[in-house]
Design a protein around this motif. Structure first.
Motif, short mmCIF file in Angstrom:
data_model
loop_
_atom_site.label_atom_id
_atom_site.label_comp_id
_atom_site.label_asym_id
_atom_site.label_seq_id
_atom_site.Cartn_x
_atom_site.Cartn_y
_atom_site.Cartn_z
N ARG A 1 33.19 42.26 47.47
CA ARG A 1 33.48 41.64 48.77
C ARG A 1 32.44 40.57 49.02
O ARG A 1 31.43 40.52 48.34
N GLU B 1 42.39 41.03 57.43
CA GLU B 1 41.76 40.50 56.20
C GLU B 1 40.37 41.10 55.95
O GLU B 1 39.71 40.74 54.98
N GLY B 2 39.88 41.98 56.82
CA GLY B 2 38.52 42.52 56.65
C GLY B 2 37.97 42.92 58.01
O GLY B 2 38.65 43.56 58.78
N TYR B 3 36.74 42.51 58.31
CA TYR B 3 36.23 42.77 59.66
C TYR B 3 35.21 41.71 60.07
O TYR B 3 34.71 40.94 59.23
N GLY C 1 34.98 40.12 53.96
CA GLY C 1 36.31 40.25 53.38
C GLY C 1 36.25 40.17 51.87
O GLY C 1 35.16 40.15 51.29
N LYS C 2 37.44 40.14 51.27
CA LYS C 2 37.49 39.98 49.81
C LYS C 2 37.50 38.48 49.52
O LYS C 2 37.87 37.69 50.40
N THR D 1 40.51 36.85 50.77
CA THR D 1 40.86 36.80 52.21
C THR D 1 39.82 36.06 53.05
O THR D 1 40.04 35.82 54.24
N VAL E 1 36.03 50.01 56.35
CA VAL E 1 36.09 48.55 56.26
C VAL E 1 36.94 48.08 55.08
O VAL E 1 37.48 46.98 55.10
N LEU E 2 37.07 48.95 54.06
CA LEU E 2 37.94 48.57 52.94
C LEU E 2 39.41 48.77 53.31
O LEU E 2 40.30 48.22 52.66
#
Ligand SMILES: Cc1cc2nc3c(=O)[nH]c(=O)nc-3n(C[C@H](O)[C@H](O)[C@H](O)COP(=O)(O)OP(=O)(O)OC[C@H]3O[C@@H](n4cnc5c(N)ncnc54)[C@H](O)[C@@H]3O)c2cc1C
Length: 359
Positions: free
Chosen positions: A173, A197-199, A216-217, A220, A328-329
């Motif tokens: 990430r 998309e994440g946080y 995010g990744k 994203t 979070v994942l």
């Protein structure tokens, strides 16, 4: 060439804390730091209340209060659909503060210097040789020599890499961070907001600025950036600091004359905002070990003691770290939890555990 008792690579909270406590113990201490301070660092800028005890022992409590800061009174957990659960934070002198890392880290490094540590900023360690002592080489071809070496150089530790100890990163990430103008009526709260998309983590750091983190990744992160631009009306050319990986396995912290502290030893999930505490406390613990080794006490037992004490600071907390990582994942699952019937009491007790005082 002078041989230092201890050379510390990295002058973040772990390295500075270690250097300050080593200098207090009368050790010839050297800190080699790549950056020139003050510098910012990708971080939520929140100080877990447990930091206060270490800061007291460093003689820094009043000076920390004197830095520009925000006193944080609550955490808002926000689900993808906007539903919100608020949890109160401790009040009083041992509350949670947010302070820009440029200010906080500079204060710590200056304290180490004031106590007698030799600090070299703008000095990147690039090579290590160990025979009887450590020979340390820098990017500018300077050489230093020390009996004990400390890796306090963060999650992408050069010291661990040069010793073939750096584990592969886990599920990759990326984090982005910026200080942006504080929105009107933001209040003294931390916001932990789940997004498709994440946080995003948000906290005021003074009267004018908001610390904004996006996690995010790689696939994203640009969508998260666009979300932030719309949400906070920030320009498309906003400068972001970035860091990766967010997670990796730990590095064994005690080796012959080589010890790891802070993020270099163990990276914790940023979501819970505890990394600075672990960095400060591990710096304090390792200083005791170094003092024992230098004074001729049994090395193996000192190393065992340090490994045990290091494990102890994370005891009972790693499951929270794993839980935070799972949340979070899977922001959708975390959001379902926030939307569920009674998340309040669970989030109250999880937050209370995270902010409860530690040594
Ligand atoms: C997105 C995000 C948000 C976070 N939010 C919070 C939060 O709100 N609260 C909290 O407590 N923690 C938070 N953390 C974690 C926290 O930032 C870290 O745990 C903490 O900075 C660890 O301190 P350290 O001293 O171990 O490492 P660092 O702070 O990374 O310091 C390492 C130092 O080593 C130096 N260095 C690196 N390589 C070399 C080299 N080769 N030679 C010389 N010097 C070198 C670097 O310049 C740096 O100054 C967050 C982390 C992330 C990624």
């Amino acid at each position: 060439m002078q041989t230092f008792d201890v050379a510390i690579v990295g002058g973040g909270p772990a390295g500075s804390s270690c250097a300050a406590f080593c200098a207090m113990a009368g050790l010839e201490t050297l800190v080699l730091e790549r950056a020139r301070f003050p510098r910012e660092k990708v971080c939520g800028d929140c100080l877990n209340p447990s930091c206060w005890r270490v800061l007291e022992r460093l003689g820094l409590t009043q000076r920390v209060w004197g830095l520009s800061h925000s006193k944080l009174t609550s955490v808002d957990f926000i689900a993808i659909d906007g539903r919100k659960v608020s949890v109160n934070l401790p009040t009083g002198n041992h509350c949670e503060l947010s302070i820009k890392r440029s200010l906080f880290d500079d204060l710590l490094l200056k304290r180490a210097c004031e106590l007698g540590a030799h600090v070299r900023e703008g000095t990147t360690v690039t090579a290590l040789v160990h025979d009887q002592d450590w020979k340390i080489e820098t990017a500018t071809r300077e050489r230093f020599r020390a009996r004990i070496l400390i890796g306090a150089d963060g999650r992408n530790s050069t010291v661990a890499r040069l010793r073939n100890l750096l584990p592969r990163p886990e599920r990759e990430r990326v984090a982005l961070q910026a200080h942006i103008p504080l929105p009107l009526n933001f209040d003294q709260r931390i916001v932990l907001q789940f997004l498709r998309e994440g946080y995003s983590g948000q906290a005021p750091v003074n009267e004018n600025e908001l610390n904004l983190c996006l996690v995010g990744k790689p696939s994203t992160i640009s969508r998260l950036r666009h979300w932030a631009q719309r949400q906070f009306e920030i320009p498309a050319n906003q400068r972001w600091r970035t860091i990766t990986p967010l997670a990796r396995s730990s590095v064994p912290c005690a080796h012959e004359n080589l010890l790891f502290i802070g993020d270099a030893a163990r990276v914790v999930e940023p979501f819970t905002g505890e990394g600075i505490y672990y960095a400060l406390r591990s710096g304090e613990l390792v200083a005791r070990t170094i003092a024992k080794i230098i004074s001729g006490k049994d090395r193996q037992s000192a190393l065992r003691e340090f490994s045990g004490a290091s494990a102890e600071i994370y005891r009972g907390r790693l499951w929270i770290n794993r839980l935070a990582r799972t949340a979070v994942l899977s922001p959708r699952v975390a959001s379902l939890f926030i939307q569920a019937a009674r998340p309040q009491s669970i989030l109250d007790s999880l937050t209370a555990k995270i902010v409860s005082p530690k040594l």
